[in-house]
Design an enzyme around this catalytic site. Structure first.
Site, PDB file in Angstrom:
ATOM      1  N   ASP A   1       0.891  -1.313   0.033  1.00  0.00           N
ATOM      2  CA  ASP A   1      -0.021  -0.061  -0.113  1.00  0.00           C
ATOM      3  C   ASP A   1       0.764   1.179   0.069  1.00  0.00           C
ATOM      4  OD1 ASP A   1      -2.315   1.789   0.352  1.00  0.00           O
ATOM      5  OD2 ASP A   1      -1.929   1.736   2.551  1.00  0.00           O
TER       6      ASP A   1
ATOM      7  N   ASP B   1      -0.042   5.074   1.238  1.00  0.00           N
ATOM      8  CA  ASP B   1      -0.015   6.088   2.458  1.00  0.00           C
ATOM      9  C   ASP B   1      -0.126   5.021   3.699  1.00  0.00           C
ATOM     10  OD1 ASP B   1      -0.291   8.617   1.019  1.00  0.00           O
ATOM     11  OD2 ASP B   1      -2.154   7.731   0.512  1.00  0.00           O
TER      12      ASP B   1
END
Length: 292
Positions: free
Chosen positions: A63, A65
């Site tokens: 991922d 953030d």
């Protein structure tokens, strides 16, 4: 000569029995050897099956953030607030408020959820006006976010680059799957350096109709990169990201971030504070996949 017919027959019968006995022994010996070979072949086949079923990690997905960098509190939130101020919207997202809004995947969706709850700014009554406001705010927020990245305000999280480099050296496909804008994600990925970042395939923003916790973005990566989900490891930091990865059939390691420390990670294959202090390597991820 001098031997009766009966004696000759008995003699030939004895010799025949002896021959049959010898032939039967040889046949049994042959069958035993064949059976031994068959058992050995079966054992080797079982061993090969065990090896094949114990495949390790074959792809690594991050991922963005909260995983590559802890961007939410000190970058995305700050950029949103500047965009709100520039447009005289009298809206400020505190750390606590933004943490709650992170339960919604995607920046545009986050703003929509906020204004649906507290009321839309004056002059934005129609659905079309509201969509245009959100779109323009998000474009400006992305520009501001990029400026913060270029100023060096957002370092990569510990262990991220080391793990990505190790995966790259072993020839594993690398990808980032994020609900954020693709441009913003690319700016974070670029912090890995030109040689490494160019090997990272980015799936981000509105490339799928449903964002996390829906598994769509991980399914897209699986289809385009031709991945086996059982040998793919995802590194996430949030409950909605974990749900997306697991619903796509993938293994998931959680690296807790500022806003996610108290979330439910019971479905995770492994939960760590960060990749470096937990000594998360390709070898440890191999073991994780083999045990899954």
């Amino acid at each position: 000569p001098g031997q009766s017919l009966n004696g000759w027959v008995r003699g030939r019968g004895t010799q025949g029995s002896a021959k049959l006995g010898r032939d039967g022994f040889r046949a049994n010996l042959g069958r035993g050897a064949a059976a031994g070979r068959t058992r050995a072949q079966c054992a080797r086949a079982r061993a090969r099956t065990v090896v094949l079923s114990a495949k390790g990690i074959e792809a690594l997905i991050f991922d963005c953030d909260g995983v590559l960098a802890d961007t939410e509190r000190d970058a995305h939130r700050v950029a949103f607030n500047i965009a709100f101020e520039e447009n005289n919207l009298n809206t400020v997202w505190s750390e606590e408020r933004y943490g709650k809004l992170l339960e919604v995947g995607g920046g545009k969706e986050r703003m929509t959820a906020h204004f649906n709850e507290v009321g839309w700014p004056e002059g934005y009554d129609s659905e079309e006006e509201q969509k245009n406001l959100v779109k323009n705010l998000h474009l400006r927020k992305t520009e501001l976010f990029g400026q913060l990245v270029q100023q060096g305000r957002i370092p990569l999280r510990p262990g991220v680059k080391d793990l990505a480099e190790e995966a790259s050296k072993r020839g594993l496909p690398l990808a980032v799957c994020s609900t954020s804008n693709e441009k913003a994600v690319a700016q974070i990925v670029a912090m890995m350096g030109p040689g490494l970042s160019e090997k990272v395939k980015i799936f981000a923003g509105d490339v799928v109709p449903k964002k996390k916790p829906a598994p769509d973005i991980y399914n897209l990566a699986k289809e385009q990169l031709k991945l086996d989900p059982k040998t793919t490891v995802v590194v996430e930091d949030s409950y909605i990201g974990l749900e997306a990865a697991k619903e796509a059939g993938m293994n998931c390691v959680i690296t807790k971030s500022t806003y996610t420390v108290d979330e439910d990670f019971s479905r995770a294959d492994k939960v760590v504070d960060d990749l470096a202090s937990s000594n998360t390597t390709i070898d440890t991820l191999n073991e994780l996949v083999q045990k899954a």
